[in-house]
Structures are given as structure tokens and as C-alpha cells.
Motif scaffolding. Structure first.
Motif, PDB file in Angstrom:
ATOM      1  N   SER A 178       0.910  -1.221   0.083  1.00 39.70           N
ATOM      2  CA  SER A 178      -0.027   0.023   0.027  1.00 39.70           C
ATOM      3  C   SER A 178       0.815   1.350  -0.061  1.00 39.70           C
ATOM      4  CB  SER A 178      -0.967  -0.023   1.115  1.00 39.70           C
ATOM      5  OG  SER A 178      -1.735  -0.879   1.033  1.00 39.70           O
ATOM      6  N   ARG A 179       0.354   2.550  -0.301  1.00 37.36           N
ATOM      7  CA  ARG A 179       0.780   3.622  -0.098  1.00 37.36           C
ATOM      8  C   ARG A 179       0.029   4.704   0.300  1.00 37.36           C
ATOM      9  NH1 ARG A 179       0.899   6.424  -5.660  1.00 37.36           N
ATOM     10  NH2 ARG A 179      -1.150   5.874  -6.463  1.00 37.36           N
ATOM     11  N   ILE A 180       0.603   5.806   0.716  1.00 39.42           N
ATOM     12  CA  ILE A 180       0.227   7.105   1.184  1.00 39.42           C
ATOM     13  C   ILE A 180       0.847   8.171   0.307  1.00 39.42           C
ATOM     14  CG2 ILE A 180      -0.173   8.495   3.076  1.00 39.42           C
ATOM     15  CD1 ILE A 180       0.081   6.382   4.998  1.00 39.42           C
ATOM     16  N   VAL A 181      -0.319   8.949  -0.293  1.00 41.54           N
ATOM     17  CA  VAL A 181      -0.049  10.003  -1.073  1.00 41.54           C
ATOM     18  C   VAL A 181      -0.523  11.546  -0.462  1.00 41.54           C
ATOM     19  CG1 VAL A 181       0.588   8.847  -3.022  1.00 41.54           C
ATOM     20  CG2 VAL A 181      -1.703   9.525  -2.689  1.00 41.54           C
ATOM     21  N   GLY A 182      -0.132  12.559  -0.851  1.00 43.28           N
ATOM     22  CA  GLY A 182      -0.670  13.845  -0.570  1.00 43.28           C
ATOM     23  C   GLY A 182       0.096  15.044  -1.086  1.00 43.28           C
ATOM     24  N   LYS A 183      -0.238  16.324  -0.642  1.00 40.27           N
ATOM     25  CA  LYS A 183       0.478  17.445  -1.208  1.00 40.27           C
ATOM     26  C   LYS A 183       0.759  18.398  -0.130  1.00 40.27           C
ATOM     27  CE  LYS A 183      -0.700  18.189  -6.058  1.00 40.27           C
ATOM     28  NZ  LYS A 183      -1.249  19.086  -7.057  1.00 40.27           N
ATOM     29  N   VAL A 184       1.313  19.085  -0.280  1.00 33.23           N
ATOM     30  CA  VAL A 184       1.857  20.181   0.801  1.00 33.23           C
ATOM     31  C   VAL A 184       1.572  21.604   0.135  1.00 33.23           C
ATOM     32  CG1 VAL A 184       3.903  21.193   2.251  1.00 33.23           C
ATOM     33  CG2 VAL A 184       3.728  18.653   1.794  1.00 33.23           C
ATOM     34  N   TYR A 185       0.875  22.440   0.846  1.00 29.80           N
ATOM     35  CA  TYR A 185       0.470  23.640   0.481  1.00 29.80           C
ATOM     36  C   TYR A 185       1.066  24.758   1.290  1.00 29.80           C
ATOM     37  CZ  TYR A 185      -2.322  27.068  -1.950  1.00 29.80           C
ATOM     38  OH  TYR A 185      -2.944  28.141  -2.722  1.00 29.80           O
ATOM     39  N   ALA A 186       1.890  25.851   0.723  1.00 28.01           N
ATOM     40  CA  ALA A 186       2.502  26.858   1.788  1.00 28.01           C
ATOM     41  C   ALA A 186       1.760  28.171   1.379  1.00 28.01           C
ATOM     42  CB  ALA A 186       3.759  26.707   1.232  1.00 28.01           C
ATOM     43  N   HIS A 187       1.995  28.669   2.493  1.00 30.73           N
ATOM     44  CA  HIS A 187       1.611  30.151   2.666  1.00 30.73           C
ATOM     45  C   HIS A 187       2.963  30.955   2.769  1.00 30.73           C
ATOM     46  CE1 HIS A 187      -2.701  29.144   2.417  1.00 30.73           C
ATOM     47  NE2 HIS A 187      -2.612  28.072   3.190  1.00 30.73           N
ATOM     48  N   LYS A 188       3.233  31.943   2.032  1.00 29.06           N
ATOM     49  CA  LYS A 188       4.454  32.817   2.298  1.00 29.06           C
ATOM     50  C   LYS A 188       4.080  33.969   2.987  1.00 29.06           C
ATOM     51  CE  LYS A 188       8.833  33.411   1.476  1.00 29.06           C
ATOM     52  NZ  LYS A 188      10.210  32.834   1.872  1.00 29.06           N
ATOM     53  N   TYR A 189       4.604  34.287   4.079  1.00 25.15           N
ATOM     54  CA  TYR A 189       4.592  35.644   4.737  1.00 25.15           C
ATOM     55  C   TYR A 189       5.759  36.369   5.123  1.00 25.15           C
ATOM     56  CZ  TYR A 189      -0.288  34.415   5.962  1.00 25.15           C
ATOM     57  OH  TYR A 189      -1.533  34.171   5.795  1.00 25.15           O
ATOM     58  N   ASN A 190       5.738  37.887   5.176  1.00 23.28           N
ATOM     59  CA  ASN A 190       6.921  38.312   5.817  1.00 23.28           C
ATOM     60  C   ASN A 190       7.298  37.763   7.072  1.00 23.28           C
ATOM     61  OD1 ASN A 190       4.753  39.716   7.004  1.00 23.28           O
ATOM     62  ND2 ASN A 190       5.414  41.617   6.452  1.00 23.28           N
ATOM     63  N   ALA A 191       8.176  38.624   7.616  1.00 26.84           N
ATOM     64  CA  ALA A 191       8.852  38.064   8.955  1.00 26.84           C
ATOM     65  C   ALA A 191       7.724  38.434  10.203  1.00 26.84           C
ATOM     66  CB  ALA A 191      10.097  38.835   9.286  1.00 26.84           C
ATOM     67  N   SER A 192       7.072  39.352   9.999  1.00 28.13           N
ATOM     68  CA  SER A 192       5.894  39.523  11.024  1.00 28.13           C
ATOM     69  C   SER A 192       4.681  38.912  10.902  1.00 28.13           C
ATOM     70  CB  SER A 192       5.710  41.144  11.329  1.00 28.13           C
ATOM     71  OG  SER A 192       5.443  41.702  10.259  1.00 28.13           O
ATOM     72  N   PHE A 193       4.556  38.177   9.872  1.00 28.22           N
ATOM     73  CA  PHE A 193       3.327  37.701   9.231  1.00 28.22           C
ATOM     74  C   PHE A 193       2.046  38.568   9.293  1.00 28.22           C
ATOM     75  CE2 PHE A 193       5.462  34.165  11.902  1.00 28.22           C
ATOM     76  CZ  PHE A 193       5.790  33.297  11.029  1.00 28.22           C
ATOM     77  N   GLN A 237      -3.900  -0.840  -1.055  1.00 27.54           N
ATOM     78  CA  GLN A 237      -4.603   0.546  -0.902  1.00 27.54           C
ATOM     79  C   GLN A 237      -3.712   1.747  -1.187  1.00 27.54           C
ATOM     80  OE1 GLN A 237      -6.365   0.756   3.027  1.00 27.54           O
ATOM     81  NE2 GLN A 237      -7.599   2.090   2.588  1.00 27.54           N
ATOM     82  N   THR A 238      -4.459   2.730  -1.662  1.00 23.69           N
ATOM     83  CA  THR A 238      -3.607   4.142  -1.848  1.00 23.69           C
ATOM     84  C   THR A 238      -4.395   4.874  -0.991  1.00 23.69           C
ATOM     85  OG1 THR A 238      -2.823   3.762  -4.097  1.00 23.69           O
ATOM     86  CG2 THR A 238      -3.135   5.754  -3.332  1.00 23.69           C
ATOM     87  N   VAL A 239      -4.059   5.349   0.137  1.00 25.70           N
ATOM     88  CA  VAL A 239      -4.661   6.486   0.844  1.00 25.70           C
ATOM     89  C   VAL A 239      -4.195   7.929   0.425  1.00 25.70           C
ATOM     90  CG1 VAL A 239      -4.827   7.310   3.309  1.00 25.70           C
ATOM     91  CG2 VAL A 239      -4.691   4.694   2.913  1.00 25.70           C
ATOM     92  N   ILE A 240      -5.026   8.805   0.101  1.00 27.29           N
ATOM     93  CA  ILE A 240      -4.792   9.950  -0.134  1.00 27.29           C
ATOM     94  C   ILE A 240      -5.194  10.953   1.106  1.00 27.29           C
ATOM     95  CG2 ILE A 240      -5.508  11.996  -1.837  1.00 27.29           C
ATOM     96  CD1 ILE A 240      -6.398   9.765  -3.588  1.00 27.29           C
ATOM     97  N   VAL A 241      -4.209  11.629   1.360  1.00 28.81           N
ATOM     98  CA  VAL A 241      -4.273  12.454   2.789  1.00 28.81           C
ATOM     99  C   VAL A 241      -4.659  13.841   2.216  1.00 28.81           C
ATOM    100  CG1 VAL A 241      -2.760  13.375   4.508  1.00 28.81           C
ATOM    101  CG2 VAL A 241      -2.514  11.186   3.769  1.00 28.81           C
ATOM    102  N   PRO A 242      -5.432  14.434   2.912  1.00 28.17           N
ATOM    103  CA  PRO A 242      -5.780  16.020   2.542  1.00 28.17           C
ATOM    104  C   PRO A 242      -4.535  16.856   2.812  1.00 28.17           C
ATOM    105  CG  PRO A 242      -7.319  15.216   4.262  1.00 28.17           C
ATOM    106  CD  PRO A 242      -6.410  13.998   4.108  1.00 28.17           C
ATOM    107  N   ASP A 243      -4.529  18.056   1.854  1.00 32.37           N
ATOM    108  CA  ASP A 243      -3.506  18.833   1.891  1.00 32.37           C
ATOM    109  C   ASP A 243      -2.910  19.349   3.125  1.00 32.37           C
ATOM    110  OD1 ASP A 243      -3.602  18.897  -0.893  1.00 32.37           O
ATOM    111  OD2 ASP A 243      -4.183  21.024  -1.215  1.00 32.37           O
ATOM    112  N   ILE A 244      -1.713  19.340   3.169  1.00 32.09           N
ATOM    113  CA  ILE A 244      -0.920  19.553   4.723  1.00 32.09           C
ATOM    114  C   ILE A 244      -0.591  21.024   4.489  1.00 32.09           C
ATOM    115  CG2 ILE A 244       0.838  19.567   6.365  1.00 32.09           C
ATOM    116  CD1 ILE A 244       0.996  16.410   5.466  1.00 32.09           C
ATOM    117  N   GLU A 245      -1.105  22.030   5.116  1.00 35.89           N
ATOM    118  CA  GLU A 245      -0.989  23.431   4.958  1.00 35.89           C
ATOM    119  C   GLU A 245       0.079  24.012   5.811  1.00 35.89           C
ATOM    120  OE1 GLU A 245      -4.043  26.258   3.835  1.00 35.89           O
ATOM    121  OE2 GLU A 245      -5.529  24.344   3.507  1.00 35.89           O
TER     122      GLU A 245
END
Length: 140
Positions: free
Chosen positions: A31-46, A129-137
Motif C-alpha cells: 500500500s501507499r500514502i500520497v498527498g500534497k504540501v501547500y505553503a503560505h508565504k508571509y513576511n517576517a512579522s506575518f 490500498q492508496t490512501v490520499i491525505v488532505p493537503d498539509i498547509e
């Protein structure tokens, strides 16, 4: 009759031996686990957001069951995807480190804020089985 009893005893012994060898979560399966990583880029003080995108070359970690010492890691592809292959049935934790924008570090949000894990849980319940993980933000 004693020969028959011996054969039954041997059969029961082998059954218990194989039953006791049930493998737990980890490598060695189909079996395998798949997904995606989604990034939000901010300045130093957010306070200003530069943009959001699927993050390439981000380290993703996999933990077997609740054993924090056993696992593996992979880097995301150019489109933010990751994949853990050859896994057995069991429970898994997938995590990626993110900046802590809550201000927990020295009571203010800043570029030196520590990273915190963003965790997703997954369970493989059958072979192949292929388990699809929701995006990791995460926050960068």
C-alpha cells in the motif's frame, strides 16, 4: 491415537506461531500514502502574505503507529506531491514543519519563530490500498 494427537498439537502450534507474527504498520507491504504540501508565504512579522502555492522540496515525515522513533521521510516533488510506498496495514502519522505564526515564541510572531509540526493521520486497512491525505498547509 497418540500420533493423531501429536499431529493436532503440531498444527495448533504452527497456527499460534503464524498468528503471533502479525506485522504492524511499517515498510514491507503493498500500500501507499500520497498527498500534497501547500505553503503560505508571509513576511517576517506575518502581516503581509506574498502568496500561496504547492511547495516543492519540502521534507515530509511518516511515523508508524505511535512509535516516534520508527518512520521515514521524503521530499515533495516540483508540484508539492509526496508518496510513501510499500506500506503495511496500520495507522500512520504524516507531518511537515511549519512556522508558528501564533506568536507563541517570545510572545510575538517573528522570523525566528520556531517550527511546529502540522500532522495528518492516515490508516491503511487493506493490501494494495492508496490512501490520499488532505493537503498539509504550512506557513513559510
Amino acid at each position: 491415537m497418540p500420533v493423531m494427537l501429536r499431529l493436532v498439537g503440531i498444527a495448533i502450534g504452527f497456527s499460534l506461531l503464524f498468528y503471533g507474527c502479525e506485522k504492524s504498520a511499517g515498510e514491507g507491504g503493498t500500500s501507499r500514502i500520497v498527498g500534497k504540501v501547500y505553503a503560505h508565504k508571509y513576511n517576517a512579522s506575518f502581516t503581509y502574505k506574498f502568496g500561496s502555492y504547492y511547495e516543492p522540496d519540502e521534507k515530509v515525515f511518516l511515523v508508524y503507529d505511535d512509535d516516534i522513533t520508527a518512520g521515514e521521510d521524503v521530499d515533495t516533488n516540483y508540484d508539492g506531491t509526496y508518496e510513501f510506498k510499500y506500506l503495511r496495514k496500520g495507522k500512520y502519522k504524516i507531518y511537515v514543519y511549519s512556522k508558528d505564526s501564533t506568536g507563541a515564541y517570545q510572545l510575538k510572531a517573528n522570523v525566528n519563530a520556531p517550527e511546529i509540526p502540522v500532522i495528518r493521520n492516515a490508516e491503511i486497512t487493506k493490501k494494495g490500498q492508496t490512501v490520499i491525505v488532505p493537503d498539509i498547509e504550512i506557513i513559510k
